[in-house]
Structure formats: C-alpha cells, structure tokens
Scaffold this motif. Structure first.
Motif, PDB file in Angstrom:
ATOM      1  N   LYS A 122       1.148  -0.907  -0.138  1.00 44.65           N
ATOM      2  CA  LYS A 122      -0.053  -0.014   0.157  1.00 44.65           C
ATOM      3  C   LYS A 122       0.887   1.427   0.079  1.00 44.65           C
ATOM      4  CE  LYS A 122      -3.785  -0.509   1.885  1.00 44.65           C
ATOM      5  NZ  LYS A 122      -4.451  -0.703   2.842  1.00 44.65           N
ATOM      6  N   GLN A 123       0.927   2.313  -0.773  1.00 47.03           N
ATOM      7  CA  GLN A 123       1.643   3.390  -0.842  1.00 47.03           C
ATOM      8  C   GLN A 123       0.841   4.495   0.143  1.00 47.03           C
ATOM      9  OE1 GLN A 123       3.685   4.235  -3.245  1.00 47.03           O
ATOM     10  NE2 GLN A 123       3.739   2.244  -3.586  1.00 47.03           N
ATOM     11  N   VAL A 124       1.533   5.053   1.015  1.00 48.43           N
ATOM     12  CA  VAL A 124       1.176   5.398   2.267  1.00 48.43           C
ATOM     13  C   VAL A 124       2.224   6.739   2.431  1.00 48.43           C
ATOM     14  CG1 VAL A 124       0.721   3.652   3.179  1.00 48.43           C
ATOM     15  CG2 VAL A 124       3.491   4.215   3.158  1.00 48.43           C
ATOM     16  N   GLU A 125       1.923   7.584   2.921  1.00 48.85           N
ATOM     17  CA  GLU A 125       2.349   9.348   3.467  1.00 48.85           C
ATOM     18  C   GLU A 125       2.583   9.531   4.624  1.00 48.85           C
ATOM     19  OE1 GLU A 125       2.644  13.797   2.542  1.00 48.85           O
ATOM     20  OE2 GLU A 125       0.909  12.441   1.547  1.00 48.85           O
ATOM     21  N   VAL A 126       4.100   9.625   5.225  1.00 48.53           N
ATOM     22  CA  VAL A 126       4.146  10.177   7.074  1.00 48.53           C
ATOM     23  C   VAL A 126       3.280  11.182   7.242  1.00 48.53           C
ATOM     24  CG1 VAL A 126       5.903  10.542   8.458  1.00 48.53           C
ATOM     25  CG2 VAL A 126       6.436   9.041   6.582  1.00 48.53           C
ATOM     26  N   ILE A 127       2.396  11.750   7.987  1.00 51.11           N
ATOM     27  CA  ILE A 127       1.750  12.018   8.552  1.00 51.11           C
ATOM     28  C   ILE A 127       1.708  13.035   9.476  1.00 51.11           C
ATOM     29  CG2 ILE A 127      -0.501  11.360   7.020  1.00 51.11           C
ATOM     30  CD1 ILE A 127      -1.995  10.988  10.029  1.00 51.11           C
ATOM     31  N   LYS A 128       2.921  12.819  10.400  1.00 51.31           N
ATOM     32  CA  LYS A 128       3.723  13.427  11.359  1.00 51.31           C
ATOM     33  C   LYS A 128       5.026  12.535  11.953  1.00 51.31           C
ATOM     34  CE  LYS A 128       1.444  11.034  15.569  1.00 51.31           C
ATOM     35  NZ  LYS A 128       1.260  10.794  16.672  1.00 51.31           N
ATOM     36  N   GLY A 129       5.843  13.622  12.859  1.00 51.12           N
ATOM     37  CA  GLY A 129       7.174  12.981  13.151  1.00 51.12           C
ATOM     38  C   GLY A 129       8.345  13.630  12.203  1.00 51.12           C
ATOM     39  N   PRO A 130       9.282  13.408  11.967  1.00 48.33           N
ATOM     40  CA  PRO A 130      10.726  13.550  11.083  1.00 48.33           C
ATOM     41  C   PRO A 130      10.361  14.002  10.025  1.00 48.33           C
ATOM     42  CG  PRO A 130      11.196  11.592  13.097  1.00 48.33           C
ATOM     43  CD  PRO A 130       9.939  12.265  13.642  1.00 48.33           C
ATOM     44  N   LEU A 131       9.327  12.901   9.488  1.00 50.56           N
ATOM     45  CA  LEU A 131       9.764  12.776   8.200  1.00 50.56           C
ATOM     46  C   LEU A 131       8.758  13.253   7.895  1.00 50.56           C
ATOM     47  CD1 LEU A 131      11.638   8.815   8.096  1.00 50.56           C
ATOM     48  CD2 LEU A 131      12.254  10.770   7.699  1.00 50.56           C
ATOM     49  N   ALA A 169      -2.713   6.407   4.264  1.00 52.44           N
ATOM     50  CA  ALA A 169      -2.787   5.614   2.849  1.00 52.44           C
ATOM     51  C   ALA A 169      -3.407   6.830   2.098  1.00 52.44           C
ATOM     52  CB  ALA A 169      -4.071   4.167   3.391  1.00 52.44           C
ATOM     53  N   LEU A 170      -2.496   6.596   1.412  1.00 52.26           N
ATOM     54  CA  LEU A 170      -2.501   7.904   0.093  1.00 52.26           C
ATOM     55  C   LEU A 170      -3.716   7.045  -1.544  1.00 52.26           C
ATOM     56  CD1 LEU A 170       0.681   8.656  -1.234  1.00 52.26           C
ATOM     57  CD2 LEU A 170      -0.467   9.598  -0.097  1.00 52.26           C
ATOM     58  N   PRO A 171      -4.490   7.413  -1.959  1.00 49.57           N
ATOM     59  CA  PRO A 171      -5.241   7.167  -2.631  1.00 49.57           C
ATOM     60  C   PRO A 171      -4.935   6.374  -4.096  1.00 49.57           C
ATOM     61  CG  PRO A 171      -5.578   9.636  -3.163  1.00 49.57           C
ATOM     62  CD  PRO A 171      -4.238   8.811  -1.958  1.00 49.57           C
ATOM     63  N   GLU A 172      -5.251   5.262  -3.996  1.00 46.89           N
ATOM     64  CA  GLU A 172      -4.778   4.202  -5.038  1.00 46.89           C
ATOM     65  C   GLU A 172      -4.800   4.615  -6.334  1.00 46.89           C
ATOM     66  OE1 GLU A 172      -5.892   0.294  -5.178  1.00 46.89           O
ATOM     67  OE2 GLU A 172      -6.148   0.399  -3.223  1.00 46.89           O
ATOM     68  N   VAL A 173      -3.804   4.723  -7.444  1.00 41.50           N
ATOM     69  CA  VAL A 173      -3.849   5.441  -8.463  1.00 41.50           C
ATOM     70  C   VAL A 173      -4.871   4.239  -9.431  1.00 41.50           C
ATOM     71  CG1 VAL A 173      -2.504   5.898 -10.481  1.00 41.50           C
ATOM     72  CG2 VAL A 173      -1.211   6.334  -8.504  1.00 41.50           C
ATOM     73  N   GLY A 174      -5.414   4.638 -10.561  1.00 47.62           N
ATOM     74  CA  GLY A 174      -6.415   4.599 -11.848  1.00 47.62           C
ATOM     75  C   GLY A 174      -7.830   4.183 -10.001  1.00 47.62           C
ATOM     76  N   VAL A 175      -8.014   4.725  -9.082  1.00 46.15           N
ATOM     77  CA  VAL A 175      -8.861   3.364  -8.691  1.00 46.15           C
ATOM     78  C   VAL A 175     -10.187   5.246  -8.432  1.00 46.15           C
ATOM     79  CG1 VAL A 175     -10.823   2.577  -7.052  1.00 46.15           C
ATOM     80  CG2 VAL A 175      -7.739   1.587  -7.513  1.00 46.15           C
ATOM     81  N   THR A 176     -11.202   4.675  -8.989  1.00 46.74           N
ATOM     82  CA  THR A 176     -12.425   5.610  -8.914  1.00 46.74           C
ATOM     83  C   THR A 176     -13.575   5.775  -7.921  1.00 46.74           C
ATOM     84  OG1 THR A 176     -13.567   5.077 -11.061  1.00 46.74           O
ATOM     85  CG2 THR A 176     -12.154   6.898 -11.262  1.00 46.74           C
ATOM     86  N   THR A 177     -13.456   6.509  -7.476  1.00 43.12           N
ATOM     87  CA  THR A 177     -15.124   5.763  -6.092  1.00 43.12           C
ATOM     88  C   THR A 177     -16.474   6.751  -7.020  1.00 43.12           C
ATOM     89  OG1 THR A 177     -14.104   7.125  -5.097  1.00 43.12           O
ATOM     90  CG2 THR A 177     -13.380   5.544  -4.462  1.00 43.12           C
ATOM     91  N   HIS A 178     -17.008   6.121  -7.373  1.00 42.57           N
ATOM     92  CA  HIS A 178     -18.491   6.813  -7.635  1.00 42.57           C
ATOM     93  C   HIS A 178     -19.372   7.193  -6.411  1.00 42.57           C
ATOM     94  CE1 HIS A 178     -16.719   5.290 -11.334  1.00 42.57           C
ATOM     95  NE2 HIS A 178     -17.659   6.216 -11.530  1.00 42.57           N
TER      96      HIS A 178
END
Length: 178
Positions: A122-131, A169-178
């Motif tokens: 799963k693609q993720v992004e750090v949202i707190k801390g030094p990174l 978690a980052l949104p998955e590329v190419g996945v659309t939600t309706h």
C-alpha cells in the motif's frame, strides 16, 4: 534525441571497497556535488565504544553532474564505474535522493538497507514526526509495520520501522470512487 550538456542528473557510482568517504572527499575537493548516505553506528572495540559514521550502502556514492562532468568522475582513483540500467548509467530521480536525505536526517527511526525484493504494498505518506511528507510503501513483516522507500535502479530498499499512527494511506492510482 538531444541531451542538454548542462542539465544535471543524479547518478550512483560504485566505489572501491571501503573507499566511499575517500571518494566523497575527492569529489567535493573537485567541486562535484555528491551525496554519501551515512549513518551513525555504535562500534565497540576491546577498550572503548565510539559512534562512527558508516556508509548506509557499502560501495555506493551518488553524484549530481552534467554531461561534461560525467567522464571526469570516472577518473577519480577510487571510483569503479557508474551503476547501469539497460546498458546506460542509471539516472536516479531527484525525489528519491531527497527522500533518502530526509530519512537520514531524522534520528527517531533506524534505517536499514535490504536487497530483498518486497512485494508492492500500500502506498502511504508519513503524516507526523520527523519524516512528514515522505512517501513510500507499507509492508507488514513479522507483525511490525515497516515503511519502504524503494530505489528501483539500485535494486535496494530502505526500510524504517514506524508506528501506524505516523502514516496515512494514499489513494490508489487509477481507482475511481462513485
């Protein structure tokens, strides 16, 4: 296709064994921008313990050069060759170098290098801390969350152990939600 001789790119170079710091010093002395990923490790001898800067990836150094400087780098005594991909020196994306620099500036998490080929997670992004802002893949190993920064052209993976509360978690590329 025309290559701009003034455009700079990051490249990885192989160094002679245990010569990474010598290569870095020689490159800097010749005004060539470079990056040697170092990590502090506690070394113990019979009579003492000491914190020393050790290369994160033995045998590698990164250079930020243009076409004119390309051949010059190969002339340094302890430089073996460029890391190649499909027969050409592999260009390392600047974002991967910046992410690696950011990883090494923080001291909250230990960074390790692996040649293991992890399954894409799963693609993720750090949202707190030094990174904060660092993006990569999250995998689960032996019940512990590990954050993965993959450097494709080097066939290396940098991992840090990070609590799930630090990532989103980052949104998955190419996945659309309706």
């Amino acid at each position: 296709m025309h290559v701009d001789p003034k455009k700079k790119n990051w490249y990885a170079i192989y160094t002679r064994s245990r010569a990474e710091k010598k290569v870095e010093a020689e490159l800097r002395a010749n005004q060539i921008e470079c990056f040697l990923p170092l990590q502090k490790k506690l070394r113990q001898w019979k009579d003492r313990k000491k914190w020393v800067d050790t290369p994160l990836m033995a045998g590698y150094c990164f250079v930020y050069i243009n076409r004119k400087e390309y051949d010059k780098v190969l002339q340094f005594q302890n430089v073996v060759c460029y890391v190649t991909f499909e027969g050409k020196a592999a260009v390392i994306p600047s974002q991967q170098i910046h992410s690696l620099q950011k990883l090494l500036k923080q001291f909250e998490f230990e960074v390790t290098v692996s040649q293991e080929n992890f399954e894409q997670g799963k693609q993720v992004e750090v949202i707190k801390g030094p990174l904060v802002g660092l993006r990569g893949e999250l995998i689960d190993i032996r019940g512990k969350n590990k954050f993965i920064l993959r450097v494709e052209k080097l066939e290396s993976v940098f991992t840090i152990e990070i609590s799930s509360e630090y990532i989103s978690a980052l949104p998955e590329v190419g996945v659309t939600t309706h």
